[in-house]
Structure formats: C-alpha cells, structure tokens
Design a protein around this motif. Structure first.
Motif, mmCIF file in Angstrom:
data_model
loop_
_atom_site.group_PDB
_atom_site.id
_atom_site.type_symbol
_atom_site.label_atom_id
_atom_site.label_comp_id
_atom_site.label_asym_id
_atom_site.label_seq_id
_atom_site.Cartn_x
_atom_site.Cartn_y
_atom_site.Cartn_z
ATOM 1 N N THR A 1 0.826 -1.263 -0.048
ATOM 2 C CA THR A 1 -0.026 0.048 0.010
ATOM 3 C C THR A 1 0.693 1.179 -0.150
ATOM 4 O O THR A 1 1.800 1.263 0.784
ATOM 5 N N ARG B 1 -16.096 -2.183 -4.544
ATOM 6 C CA ARG B 1 -14.663 -2.367 -4.167
ATOM 7 C C ARG B 1 -13.723 -3.451 -4.310
ATOM 8 O O ARG B 1 -12.760 -3.746 -3.796
ATOM 9 N N HIS C 1 -9.549 -2.881 -1.229
ATOM 10 C CA HIS C 1 -9.855 -1.505 -1.073
ATOM 11 C C HIS C 1 -11.018 -1.204 0.046
ATOM 12 O O HIS C 1 -11.836 -2.306 0.019
ATOM 13 N N ARG C 2 -11.011 0.139 0.639
ATOM 14 C CA ARG C 2 -11.998 0.563 1.484
ATOM 15 C C ARG C 2 -13.121 1.279 0.892
ATOM 16 O O ARG C 2 -14.212 1.578 1.398
ATOM 17 N N VAL D 1 -13.006 1.470 -6.263
ATOM 18 C CA VAL D 1 -11.773 1.305 -7.110
ATOM 19 C C VAL D 1 -11.851 1.991 -8.380
ATOM 20 O O VAL D 1 -12.650 1.775 -9.302
ATOM 21 N N SER E 1 -3.708 -0.289 -8.483
ATOM 22 C CA SER E 1 -5.013 0.460 -8.345
ATOM 23 C C SER E 1 -5.100 1.677 -7.347
ATOM 24 O O SER E 1 -4.336 1.300 -6.512
ATOM 25 N N SER F 1 -8.027 4.102 -5.225
ATOM 26 C CA SER F 1 -9.160 4.154 -4.728
ATOM 27 C C SER F 1 -9.928 5.444 -4.258
ATOM 28 O O SER F 1 -9.039 6.193 -3.940
ATOM 29 N N ASP G 1 -10.619 5.524 -1.291
ATOM 30 C CA ASP G 1 -10.197 5.487 0.176
ATOM 31 C C ASP G 1 -8.848 6.273 0.222
ATOM 32 O O ASP G 1 -8.330 6.360 1.428
ATOM 33 N N ASP H 1 -5.993 5.259 -1.029
ATOM 34 C CA ASP H 1 -4.930 4.317 -0.922
ATOM 35 C C ASP H 1 -4.436 3.912 -2.446
ATOM 36 O O ASP H 1 -5.294 4.068 -3.187
ATOM 37 N N ARG I 1 -2.679 0.929 -4.280
ATOM 38 C CA ARG I 1 -2.374 -0.744 -3.837
ATOM 39 C C ARG I 1 -1.582 -1.410 -5.106
ATOM 40 O O ARG I 1 -1.963 -1.292 -6.234
#
Length: 769
Positions: A341, A720, A739-740, A743, A755, A757, A759, A761, A763
């Motif tokens: 992450t 997600r 993911h939270r 995407v 990816s 997202s 959120d 982040d 990844r």
C-alpha cells in the motif's frame, strides 16, 4: 558348415563360432594350470575393444599347427544391440564366468554357443523355441528379467542429433522437462536452446493455440538497465485517510522511455571513483571544490547522468526465460500475489499511470492524481514518494506522461504540462468551460474531454485547437487511434521545448483548419451512454456505439491477433440483442436516455443471452456481504474462480507442443475496443460494425476503470473489488479484494496491477513471486 548356411544373409555380423585348441598344441605338463587356456570364448555377443581383439587374434595364432602370417581381420558390422553390449563390456563378464567352469563343462557350453552362432536365423528361432519348452519357471523368470532390460532401445543413441531435436520439437514443455530427467544425453537434447526458443515464441506475448496459455514478455527484464541511482529517503509517516465521497476515475496507459540530462563534472568524477576507474587528468590535479564539505542535498534520482553506466548485456538459456515467465503466469492463475500500500494522498485517487521501461531512472515510476489537488511521483520499487506536484486548484481527474512531460487535467477547467523529473510546471492550457475529466495524447495530438460535454483536440505541430460537439453529458474517456498510420508525418519535438515557448498559445486564437494526419481517429465515451468514433481530419463523428444502459466510464483500445479472435469467437456468437429487455431495467426505444447522470444506476441482474458471460462468485467470497461493510478494513486477498474443464475432465496445461508452420495461419493485427460502464458490465465491440461482440457480467455495482493487454483484462468497480478476466473466453479468473472504497483507476503491467481508490490508497498487487 554347409553351403546354404554360409550363404544365408545375417543382420548382425557376429564372430565365427569358437574353436577349441588341439591337445598336441598344448605343452606337456603334469598338472594343468589354474585357468587352462583350452578355449577362447567367442560368443555371438562381441566385445570390439582393441584389447579384446588382440587377445582373440593371439588365441587363433596359438591354435594353428603351422606357423603362418595371420590374415587381415575384416571390419565387422554390428547391430545396435551388439554394439551396445560391446560398449558395456558384457563379453568380458561372460568370459570370466566361463573361465571359472571345469574344462569339460567349458567345452560343452562353448559347443552350444558355437552351434547357435553358426546357425541361420530360422534355425536360431527353432533352437530358441526348443529351449523355451525345456525351461522351468525359474529359468523363464530369469529370461523375463533379462529381456526387460535387453529389449530397451534408446532412440536418441541411434539417430543423429538433428533428427532427435526434430522429434523432441513435437513435445510440450512439461514433457521436455520429464525427458531431461532420463539421462545426461537426453538432458543435453531436451535443454537445447532451439527447442525452448520455439516454445517461447509460441507462448510469450501471445496465446498458444493448443494449450491456451500465454506468458508475459517482461520487457523490463529484457531491456539493458543502467545502474540504479540512489533511492530517495523513506516515505514520511503514514497518514490516516478519512473516508471520502464517491468519485469517478479514468486510467491511461503509455509506453515510456527516459531522456538524459547533464551532471556536474564533480559528480561524474565521484561516480568514476566509485567504479574504480581512473579520474580525468583535470580532476586528478585540481583540488576538490571548496564547498565539498558543505552539506548538500541528495541528487534528484529522476535526472539521468550525463554518462550513464550501461552493463554488458547478458544472455540466458531460453529454458530459463520460459521458466521465469511461466512462474509469473501461474501466479496470475493461482492468485499468488503480494500487496503493498502506497500512502500519501489525503483524498480519493482518481487517475494513475506507471512505467517500467524508462532508460532512467532504473526504478519503475508511478504518477497518480487525486482529489487532494496534487499529482505525486512515486518510486514503485520502494513505494516511496519522489515528488509532489502542486498547482491545480481543484481535483486532478486525468493524467498521462511520457519520457519528457506529464499532462494533467483538473476540475479547475485547466490542463497543466509538467517536467515530472524536476516538478516544474511548463505551461497551462485553457479552453474548457468546465472541469477536465479525461485526456490522451500521442506524438502529435492531445485530446481532452470535459464536464462541458465537449472534446477539444490540440495539435502539437501547429499549436491549433478545435472542438468536437455531439455528446450531451460528461465526456469520461477519450482514446486516440491511428487507423492508417502516419509514417510520413513529421512528429512534434519529443522534449518540452514547445511548451516552454509560446508555441501552443499561438494556435488558440487560430481559426484555420488544423493539420491532422489522414486516418487519425478518436474514441470518446460519455455519461449519455454512447461511445463515438471521430475522424479528426474531417472533424466529424463517423460511428456511434450503443449498447450500454449506464454511463460509460472507461475505454481501452487493444491490438490483438485476428486469428486468436476468430478461434475465441467460434463458441460465442455476436450479442445481437443488446437492446433486449433485462430484468430490473426497463427497455425503451432509446436506452441511452434511460440512465441520465442525475439518477443512480440500478443494479442490473441480467439474463444470459448470446455473447453474454456471467461470472459466478468464487468459493468463500460473498460480494454482497463485502459491499455491505464499507468501513471494515478487509484483508487483501485474491479469490480464484475455478477453471473450466475439457471434455476429458481435465484442465489445459501450459507449454503446448510446437505447431508446424504449415498449420499456423497468418497473423493479422486487429483492433478491439473494450468499455466499462456503471451498468455493471464490460463490453467488447467490433469497430467495423459498431456491434457488441461480448458482454461480461460479474461486478454487482458500476465499473469505473478497465485495463487490458493481450493476455488478460482487469476491471475496477464501485463494489470495491478488482476482477481479472480471460478476455477471449469472457471468464473471470480471479477477484481481488482489499480496498475500503470504490476502485476508481487501474494500471496493468505484465506482473502487477496498480489500483487507486476513493479511500486514498494506492495498492500494488505483484504477481512476480
């Protein structure tokens, strides 16, 4: 011996029958020696070594009563079995066993062997049949044990090496590896570079027609890399990122290479001293600079040295090349990946792109844009942030970069051109009246789509700009296509000099027709549910693609082999009923207007039709339960969907055998258009007819981003999850969760997925093992 027996042809030229030495020729002695040389063993199994031949000649000379010159021994032609027995020294073992017998028994055994050796083949067969009838089970067991070894024949010990390689060329990779375990000779043949080069050409970068497997090219590992420069300092502390609202994203791919820039003379001399090479004459006599003891900032790792160090290219066996790529492909199919992450953005990540083929720096570069109004440059190898580009006043929704420049599009209505290596903003392009949502460029043209429903096209060579109008809602994705090629066109400069001057500004006020190469086309996707194909030289829309019932968020134009597409489409017919009623969605005469941007898209529960493929959830994963817990931090996992079985109940294995050239059709390149929409589907289109070829169902919410290469297709959704698809079969092979938030953007590499997202982040899903 009778004349007919002498005239009978023999397959194997064995020695004549053994001859006993006469009594008169033996010297008188009261006691016989321990091993009396009464018989010289000459069985039909011949030991053709020079030493054994000399002993036999001497025995013949002593057995003769009259002393005379020995006749010349003719060259003997042995069969394959007797040649092998001679090489193994079997005759010597039998001679030793015969010498251990008493004299009378030795004479009897020699007589039996002599009669059999002098017999013709029909007579030999009769003798053997008679012996078999007299054998008990103990003798038959001995025969069975010996024959199981004697009748084995190594074909590669008989045929030439070229014929052996031709035979092995019809084996697959798994069979070749098993053949290499037989013996050293087989290993030298099965590991031949010619065989493995053919297998690599059949699988790497394309799908094999026999086994259906394709292996990644791994362009990064093939290229000659410069020495890795110093990595930047570790990233700062991890920031807690609050949950953000839902946003839409777009992803672009590009192939990159890096330029070189100047370094100071002192840096070059220091670099040479670290290598152990002698410094330049001037540096050896002159003192170091006065400020060498002062604390200095570390050099920019993105700036290439003036004299890059290029190591000698290394070559490896083709078998190692195949095994390395097979390991990565197996990781893709089995869901074996490591997840890292990257934290730094303080709001949702909306766009990203990475490159692993830059000449400099040696590490892969990732650039991402976010709703926090920044674009960030990352070292993808270490996960550290290298630059943070600030200047936009609203969210960065789109970006694309090459070796010289980065262009970002923002909701502040502008596009900015950056030198991403130094972080300097070179130019600001204005023209849209609303936010810029997507952009794409090549060597001559820049195209951008906006919330104002228009597409603007910027000509790098002339600095001119014009507008395409036709969509009635947000333009979410644009993709350039050179349908005829522009080999004769003069490209724009590859550096950023035209942006540092007033070159681009000169064309903004120009109303003359722009100079666009013939065949230059542009795809655009919109919230109005349509995809349009534009001819930029004519500035008109030449085709519309209708079939989605929701906002189209992403596009991908892919070059594939037409032969592979024909094979894949043999079992799947065209989706001719794209406008047919679907459960949960009311069909209208104009399905485009049934899903305006102002209302939410319903969750589609489609019925299976021709050309449609529905992906069932993998074992152990409930997508609805996963969607209902948006605030729970999930563990990054890859769920594997079961592979389909063939008619014999097995799955296809990699490494198909070599296909002769006469059976392989001519490869013709074909363009395939893929789109993702908020109607939860992914569609593959025929560009020539504008019809849907295949529809992929699997996501339970809208698809924001897609990415594809020749081997696989990946999609990111509002649910997600990330799904990995076998594009030719329309089958989902893996589902990635972690993911939270939704995407919103994706980038696909040969051994990784990156990816972004909502959120905040980024990844990195690495399948390199």
């Amino acid at each position: 011996m009778s004349a007919p027996a002498l005239s009978t042809p023999y397959v194997c030229d064995t020695l004549p029958p053994p001859r006993l030495a006469s009594e008169s020729s033996r010297p008188p002695s009261p006691t016989p020696p321990p091993t009396p040389p009464l018989t010289a063993f000459k069985a039909p199994i011949v030991d053709n070594s020079p030493l054994a031949m000399d002993s036999r000649l001497q025995a013949h000379l002593h057995a003769r009563t009259d002393v005379s010159e020995p006749s010349q021994v003719p060259a003997r032609k042995l069969c394959v079995r007797h040649q092998r027995m001679a090489d193994e020294g079997t005759n010597l073992k039998l001679q030793q066993a015969l010498d251990a017998l008493p004299v009378q028994e030795r004479e009897a055994v020699s007589a039996v062997w002599s009669n059999f050796s002098s017999s013709s083949h029909p007579r030999r067969a009769l003798i053997l049949h008679g012996l078999l009838t007299m054998c008990c089970f103990s003798q038959l067991s001995l025969l069975s044990e010996q024959l199981s070894h004697l009748i084995r024949l190594d074909p590669f010990a008989v045929v030439p090496r070229e014929v052996s390689l031709k035979i092995l060329g019809y084996l697959d990779a798994t069979s070749l590896c098993r053949a290499a375990q037989v013996s050293r000779q087989w290993r030298s043949l099965a590991d031949d570079d010619i065989l493995w080069r053919g297998i690599c050409e059949q699988h790497i970068g394309t799908k094999c027609l026999k086994c259906g497997w394709g292996l990644p090219i791994l362009e990064k590992r093939r290229a000659i890399r410069t020495l890795s420069s110093a990595s930047p300092s570790p990233s700062p502390g991890i920031l807690e990122i609050p949950a953000s609202r839902n946003k839409r994203g777009h992803e672009h791919d590009a192939s990159l290479s890096g330029p070189s820039s100047k370094r100071t003379k002192w840096d070059i001399d220091c670099l040479r001293s670290l290598e152990g090479s002698s410094p330049t004459p001037s540096s050896s006599t002159s003192p170091p600079p006065a400020n060498m003891n002062r604390p200095t900032t570390p050099p920019n790792p993105l700036i290439a040295p003036n004299h890059p160090l290029i190591p000698d290219p290394l070559t490896r066996p083709w078998k190692d090349v195949y095994c390395e790529r097979l390991t990565i492909e197996r990781n893709w199919r089995r869901g074996r990946c490591t997840v890292r992450t990257l934290k730094g953005h303080t709001d949702g990540v909306m766009c990203l792109q990475f490159s692993e083929t830059l000449a400099h720096p040696a590490f892969p570069v990732l650039i991402s844009g976010s709703y926090d109004r920044t674009a960030r440059v990352w070292n993808l190898e270490t996960g550290t942030e290298v630059h943070c580009l600030t200047g936009h006043t609203r969210a960065v929704r789109a970006l694309q970069f090459d070796e010289a420049k980065l262009i970002t599009g923002s909701m502040d209505h502008t596009m900015r051109v950056w030198n991403w290596r130094t972080g300097k903003c070179l130019r600001t392009l204005e023209g849209h009246t609303e936010g810029v949502v997507c952009l794409t460029f090549d060597s001559n043209v820049l195209a951008s789509g906006s919330v104002d429903t228009t597409v603007k096209v910027w000509n790098f060579r002339t600095g001119e700009c014009f507008t395409l109008r036709g969509h009635c809602d947000w333009v979410n994705a644009v993709q350039l296509w050179d349908s005829e090629g522009s080999a004769g066109a003069s490209p724009c400069p590859s550096d950023s000099s035209l942006f540092e001057s007033g070159y681009m500004d000169a064309g903004l006020a120009s109303s003359s027709a722009p100079h666009i190469d013939r065949g230059k086309m542009l795809f655009s996707a919109s919230d109005d549910g349509t995809i349009r194909l534009w001819d930029l030289s004519l500035r008109t829309c030449v085709r519309q693609f209708k079939g989605h019932v929701g906002q189209v968020q992403s596009l991908k134009l892919l070059v594939v082999d037409e032969r592979d597409e024909l094979d894949a489409d043999a079992d799947v017919t065209a989706d001719s009923d794209v406008d047919a009623p679907r459960e949960g969605v009311q069909a209208t005469t104009d399905p485009i207007m049934s899903a305006p941007a102002s209302i939410p898209i319903p969750i589609v529960n489609p019925v299976q039709s021709a050309g449609a493929t529905i992906a069932t959830p993998p074992i152990g994963f409930d997508p609805y339960a996963y969607r209902s817990a948006p605030h729970v931090q999930p563990m990054p996992l890859a769920y594997i969907h079961p592979e389909p079985v063939t008619g014999d109940g097995t799955t296809k294995r990699p490494g198909g055998s070599h296909i002769p050239g006469s059976l392989v059709g001519e490869k013709r390149q074909k363009r395939v258009l893929i789109s993702g929409s908020l109607d939860n589907t992914i569609k593959q289109w025929d560009i020539d007819t504008g019809k849907v070829v295949r529809t992929l169902f699997g996501h339970i919410e809208g698809v924001w981003a897609i990415a594809s290469d020749k081997l696989r297709l990946v999609s990111g959704s509002h649910d997600r999850t990330i799904k990995v698809w076998v594009r030719e079969e329309g089958r989902c092979m893996a589902t990635l969760v972690g993911h939270r938030g939704a995407v919103t953007c994706l980038a696909l590499g040969e051994d990784k997925i990156v990816s972004g997202s909502d959120d905040g982040d980024i990844r990195l899903w690495s399948f390199s093992g």
